[in-house]
Design a protein around this motif. Structure first.
Motif, PDB file in Angstrom:
ATOM      1  N   MET A 125     -21.568   4.394 -24.810  1.00 13.01           N
ATOM      2  CA  MET A 125     -20.714   5.055 -25.782  1.00 13.01           C
ATOM      3  C   MET A 125     -20.044   3.969 -26.620  1.00 13.01           C
ATOM      4  O   MET A 125     -19.445   3.041 -26.080  1.00 13.01           O
ATOM      5  CB  MET A 125     -19.669   5.909 -25.051  1.00 13.01           C
ATOM      6  CG  MET A 125     -18.680   6.569 -25.965  1.00 13.01           C
ATOM      7  SD  MET A 125     -17.413   7.586 -25.147  1.00 13.01           S
ATOM      8  CE  MET A 125     -18.390   8.870 -24.440  1.00 13.01           C
ATOM      9  N   GLY A 126     -20.135   4.120 -27.913  1.00 11.72           N
ATOM     10  CA  GLY A 126     -19.512   3.171 -28.819  1.00 11.72           C
ATOM     11  C   GLY A 126     -18.032   3.463 -29.006  1.00 11.72           C
ATOM     12  O   GLY A 126     -17.514   4.504 -28.592  1.00 11.72           O
ATOM     13  N   THR A 172     -13.322   7.013 -29.438  1.00 10.20           N
ATOM     14  CA  THR A 172     -12.145   7.425 -30.205  1.00 10.20           C
ATOM     15  C   THR A 172     -12.193   8.921 -30.512  1.00 10.20           C
ATOM     16  O   THR A 172     -11.179   9.614 -30.404  1.00 10.20           O
ATOM     17  CB  THR A 172     -12.035   6.603 -31.500  1.00 10.20           C
ATOM     18  OG1 THR A 172     -11.924   5.214 -31.155  1.00 10.20           O
ATOM     19  CG2 THR A 172     -10.840   6.999 -32.330  1.00 10.20           C
ATOM     20  N   ALA A 173     -13.360   9.419 -30.859  1.00  9.76           N
ATOM     21  CA  ALA A 173     -13.504  10.845 -31.152  1.00  9.76           C
ATOM     22  C   ALA A 173     -13.273  11.693 -29.900  1.00  9.76           C
ATOM     23  O   ALA A 173     -12.578  12.713 -29.963  1.00  9.76           O
ATOM     24  CB  ALA A 173     -14.884  11.126 -31.738  1.00  9.76           C
ATOM     25  N   VAL A 174     -13.826  11.269 -28.770  1.00 14.70           N
ATOM     26  CA  VAL A 174     -13.627  12.004 -27.514  1.00 14.70           C
ATOM     27  C   VAL A 174     -12.158  11.970 -27.119  1.00 14.70           C
ATOM     28  O   VAL A 174     -11.585  12.984 -26.715  1.00 14.70           O
ATOM     29  CB  VAL A 174     -14.526  11.429 -26.398  1.00 14.70           C
ATOM     30  CG1 VAL A 174     -14.154  11.999 -25.045  1.00 14.70           C
ATOM     31  CG2 VAL A 174     -15.987  11.702 -26.709  1.00 14.70           C
ATOM     32  N   THR A 229      -7.952   8.374 -16.276  1.00  8.74           N
ATOM     33  CA  THR A 229      -9.163   9.112 -16.640  1.00  8.74           C
ATOM     34  C   THR A 229      -9.899   8.409 -17.771  1.00  8.74           C
ATOM     35  O   THR A 229     -11.115   8.210 -17.701  1.00  8.74           O
ATOM     36  CB  THR A 229      -8.810  10.555 -17.049  1.00  8.74           C
ATOM     37  OG1 THR A 229      -8.173  11.198 -15.936  1.00  8.74           O
ATOM     38  CG2 THR A 229     -10.031  11.328 -17.477  1.00  8.74           C
ATOM     39  N   PHE A 230      -9.169   7.992 -18.795  1.00  7.87           N
ATOM     40  CA  PHE A 230      -9.813   7.324 -19.922  1.00  7.87           C
ATOM     41  C   PHE A 230     -10.239   5.903 -19.567  1.00  7.87           C
ATOM     42  O   PHE A 230     -11.233   5.421 -20.099  1.00  7.87           O
ATOM     43  CB  PHE A 230      -8.911   7.345 -21.158  1.00  7.87           C
ATOM     44  CG  PHE A 230      -8.943   8.671 -21.849  1.00  7.87           C
ATOM     45  CD1 PHE A 230     -10.076   9.094 -22.529  1.00  7.87           C
ATOM     46  CD2 PHE A 230      -7.851   9.511 -21.812  1.00  7.87           C
ATOM     47  CE1 PHE A 230     -10.120  10.333 -23.157  1.00  7.87           C
ATOM     48  CE2 PHE A 230      -7.879  10.745 -22.440  1.00  7.87           C
ATOM     49  CZ  PHE A 230      -9.014  11.164 -23.111  1.00  7.87           C
ATOM     50  N   THR A 231      -9.555   5.259 -18.652  1.00  7.27           N
ATOM     51  CA  THR A 231      -9.980   3.931 -18.204  1.00  7.27           C
ATOM     52  C   THR A 231     -11.340   4.019 -17.519  1.00  7.27           C
ATOM     53  O   THR A 231     -12.223   3.208 -17.757  1.00  7.27           O
ATOM     54  CB  THR A 231      -8.933   3.324 -17.240  1.00  7.27           C
ATOM     55  OG1 THR A 231      -7.708   3.163 -17.945  1.00  7.27           O
ATOM     56  CG2 THR A 231      -9.389   1.991 -16.697  1.00  7.27           C
ATOM     57  N   ILE A 232     -11.485   5.040 -16.674  1.00  6.39           N
ATOM     58  CA  ILE A 232     -12.753   5.226 -15.977  1.00  6.39           C
ATOM     59  C   ILE A 232     -13.854   5.628 -16.945  1.00  6.39           C
ATOM     60  O   ILE A 232     -14.985   5.171 -16.848  1.00  6.39           O
ATOM     61  CB  ILE A 232     -12.580   6.259 -14.839  1.00  6.39           C
ATOM     62  CG1 ILE A 232     -11.683   5.678 -13.760  1.00  6.39           C
ATOM     63  CG2 ILE A 232     -13.936   6.664 -14.273  1.00  6.39           C
ATOM     64  CD1 ILE A 232     -11.196   6.671 -12.743  1.00  6.39           C
ATOM     65  N   ALA A 233     -13.498   6.495 -17.895  1.00  2.00           N
ATOM     66  CA  ALA A 233     -14.509   6.950 -18.871  1.00  2.00           C
ATOM     67  C   ALA A 233     -14.987   5.788 -19.725  1.00  2.00           C
ATOM     68  O   ALA A 233     -16.114   5.710 -20.096  1.00  2.00           O
ATOM     69  CB  ALA A 233     -13.924   8.042 -19.757  1.00  2.00           C
TER      70      ALA A 233
END
Length: 42
Positions: free
Chosen positions: A1-2, A7-9, A38-42
């Motif tokens: 994922m770029g 940023t969009a997600v 959650t976002f760190t893992i994603a």
């Protein structure tokens, strides 16, 4: 994922995730930590 995709997600899901975490956590700080993790893992 770029970076642009992430940023969009993030923009599309941050508020719903935070709302859910706020309903499940004892404090707003804990909820914010859950979302950040959650976002760190994603």
């Amino acid at each position: 994922m770029g970076e642009d995709e992430f940023t969009a997600v993030y923009a599309a899901t941050y508020r719903p995730l935070l709302g859910y975490a706020l309903s499940r956590c004892d404090s707003p700080e804990d909820a914010a930590d859950v979302v950040a993790e959650t976002f760190t893992i994603a």
